[in-house]
Design a protein around this motif. Sequence first.
Motif, PDB file in Angstrom:
ATOM      1  N   TYR A   1     -26.133  10.864  35.116  1.00  0.00           N
ATOM      2  CA  TYR A   1     -25.663   9.522  35.461  1.00  0.00           C
ATOM      3  C   TYR A   1     -24.142   9.396  35.501  1.00  0.00           C
ATOM      4  N   LEU A   2     -23.468   9.852  34.455  1.00  0.00           N
ATOM      5  CA  LEU A   2     -22.017   9.672  34.410  1.00  0.00           C
ATOM      6  C   LEU A   2     -21.288  10.480  35.485  1.00  0.00           C
ATOM      7  N   PRO A   3     -21.654  11.741  35.736  1.00  0.00           N
ATOM      8  CA  PRO A   3     -20.979  12.460  36.825  1.00  0.00           C
ATOM      9  C   PRO A   3     -21.315  11.906  38.210  1.00  0.00           C
ATOM     10  N   LYS A   4     -22.600  11.620  38.466  1.00  0.00           N
ATOM     11  CA  LYS A   4     -23.016  11.253  39.815  1.00  0.00           C
ATOM     12  C   LYS A   4     -22.721   9.802  40.160  1.00  0.00           C
ATOM     13  N   LYS A   5     -22.873   8.919  39.200  1.00  0.00           N
ATOM     14  CA  LYS A   5     -22.657   7.501  39.472  1.00  0.00           C
ATOM     15  C   LYS A   5     -21.206   7.058  39.260  1.00  0.00           C
ATOM     16  N   TYR A   6     -20.513   7.718  38.313  1.00  0.00           N
ATOM     17  CA  TYR A   6     -19.197   7.222  37.924  1.00  0.00           C
ATOM     18  C   TYR A   6     -18.072   8.236  38.113  1.00  0.00           C
ATOM     19  N   GLY A   7     -18.386   9.426  38.610  1.00  0.00           N
ATOM     20  CA  GLY A   7     -17.343  10.404  38.900  1.00  0.00           C
ATOM     21  C   GLY A   7     -16.641  10.950  37.672  1.00  0.00           C
ATOM     22  N   ILE A   8     -17.357  11.049  36.556  1.00  0.00           N
ATOM     23  CA  ILE A   8     -16.788  11.581  35.324  1.00  0.00           C
ATOM     24  C   ILE A   8     -17.064  13.080  35.247  1.00  0.00           C
ATOM     25  N   GLU A   9     -16.055  13.846  34.964  1.00  0.00           N
ATOM     26  CA  GLU A   9     -16.200  15.292  34.828  1.00  0.00           C
ATOM     27  C   GLU A   9     -16.691  15.620  33.415  1.00  0.00           C
ATOM     28  N   VAL A  10     -17.617  16.562  33.321  1.00  0.00           N
ATOM     29  CA  VAL A  10     -18.254  16.843  32.032  1.00  0.00           C
ATOM     30  C   VAL A  10     -18.328  18.345  31.794  1.00  0.00           C
ATOM     31  N   THR A  11     -17.979  18.763  30.587  1.00  0.00           N
ATOM     32  CA  THR A  11     -18.216  20.131  30.136  1.00  0.00           C
ATOM     33  C   THR A  11     -19.136  20.066  28.926  1.00  0.00           C
ATOM     34  N   LEU A  12     -20.350  20.596  29.072  1.00  0.00           N
ATOM     35  CA  LEU A  12     -21.283  20.675  27.953  1.00  0.00           C
ATOM     36  C   LEU A  12     -21.193  22.075  27.363  1.00  0.00           C
ATOM     37  N   LEU A  13     -21.019  22.151  26.064  1.00  0.00           N
ATOM     38  CA  LEU A  13     -20.868  23.455  25.417  1.00  0.00           C
ATOM     39  C   LEU A  13     -21.328  23.369  23.959  1.00  0.00           C
ATOM     40  N   ASP A  14     -21.343  24.521  23.321  1.00  0.00           N
ATOM     41  CA  ASP A  14     -21.748  24.606  21.923  1.00  0.00           C
ATOM     42  C   ASP A  14     -20.553  24.187  21.062  1.00  0.00           C
ATOM     43  N   THR A  15     -20.580  22.966  20.544  1.00  0.00           N
ATOM     44  CA  THR A  15     -19.433  22.477  19.773  1.00  0.00           C
ATOM     45  C   THR A  15     -19.366  23.082  18.369  1.00  0.00           C
ATOM     46  N   THR A  16     -20.380  23.865  17.958  1.00  0.00           N
ATOM     47  CA  THR A  16     -20.231  24.606  16.705  1.00  0.00           C
ATOM     48  C   THR A  16     -19.241  25.755  16.885  1.00  0.00           C
ATOM     49  N   ASP A  17     -18.916  26.071  18.148  1.00  0.00           N
ATOM     50  CA  ASP A  17     -17.913  27.079  18.493  1.00  0.00           C
ATOM     51  C   ASP A  17     -16.592  26.350  18.751  1.00  0.00           C
ATOM     52  N   THR A  18     -15.754  26.264  17.727  1.00  0.00           N
ATOM     53  CA  THR A  18     -14.509  25.500  17.831  1.00  0.00           C
ATOM     54  C   THR A  18     -13.595  26.061  18.905  1.00  0.00           C
TER      55      THR A  18
END
Length: 412
Positions: free
Chosen positions: A139-156
Amino acid sequence: VLPNRASFLFPQDDMRGEYEMTGPMHTQTTAVHGGARKDDIFGAINEPIYMTSNYRIPTDGTPVDWSGIHSNIYCRNRNPNQMVLQDKLCALTGAQDCAVFASGVAALAAVFTTFLNSGDHAIVSEVCYSATNLLFREYLPKKYGIEVTLLDTTDTDAVRAAVRPNTKLIHVETPGNPTTGISDLDAIAAIAQASGALLSVDATFAGPVSIFPLRHGAALEIHSMTKYINGHGDSLGGCVLGNTDLIDRLKELAMVNYGGILSPFNTWLIARGLVTAPLRMKQHSVIALAVARYLEKCPAVRFVWYPGLESHPQHNRALKLMNGQYSGMISFDIKGDEKTHQKFLDSLHLITHAVSLGDVESLIVYYDRNSDKLPHYPSIYQEGFFRFSVGLEDAEDIIADLKQALKICDVL
């Protein structure tokens, strides 16, 4: 307001005089007495439920905040039950302000749509609640043009490497849903501060008395109050805690103009549940640790992750963040094929096969290997696993139910 001190005044003819308690109150006392009390005209000890949609506007010259977030004008903007709950949550967490919403997802969406604009970039825990995952993948990328990086946040280091000039939000789940992974909040907060981004932390898996993200540098702390805050499986709700300037922006956009308000009755139910949250979380943690230790030694179990176990990959972080209370959430798997897993679920009697978590009764749900989310999880999870919310039943009874189900499946 009672977050820091409480005064108890007795009638003059009682001979006890006046007693004043100075200094910070303990957590359980704060859960009972913290926040600003809103006495009604009849002197009720328990907060009444204010079932009204609107309020009289003052005619005596009293200033009125027509935005509605600082004056009682209309129930969608503010109501007394909401104010009591918000004040108590602030007292427990140390937040300046709080906004409550109709569900945890409404609280999450409020944060994302208030603080992200078209062209902004967000870094997000790849292991996260399904609605959060969908918001950031679709929704956020396609409807609102927000760029997103999903990653393992346990890896600082991975979080640090993902920062861009347009990064405006880093969103972390700790413990992660459903794998119980623990991210280094202090380190990620430093990354966010250096990059000018906000750090928001969804701490639903731990509740507001087992982990304190704001103390570790988070700008915003988010909970699905449906879970451990309410604790009784009878009301939906979500909350966001933080500094007043950020929360005012949330209230004006998402509460007043999106209309995701929490009803007075559900607010009252959640506030009632919050009073016992410190007691419940302590007991959830004790019972879950006993159950996790049994699972860790059980030959029928393929793996078990619980932050309170020394074998948990981020146990040392949990020691630092969770103050000895590791919640009631366990992820584990048993040996066997898909039919074995289904038979195990069908053979449980005390433990209920159901979604959600944080209830007084134990709940379990299975993520099978064909789930479209599993490829993004640590490899140990990719064969499928159980998310187990340990309730308040006696640990011996929970373990007995697990044992009998495993024996029926011929894996024990």
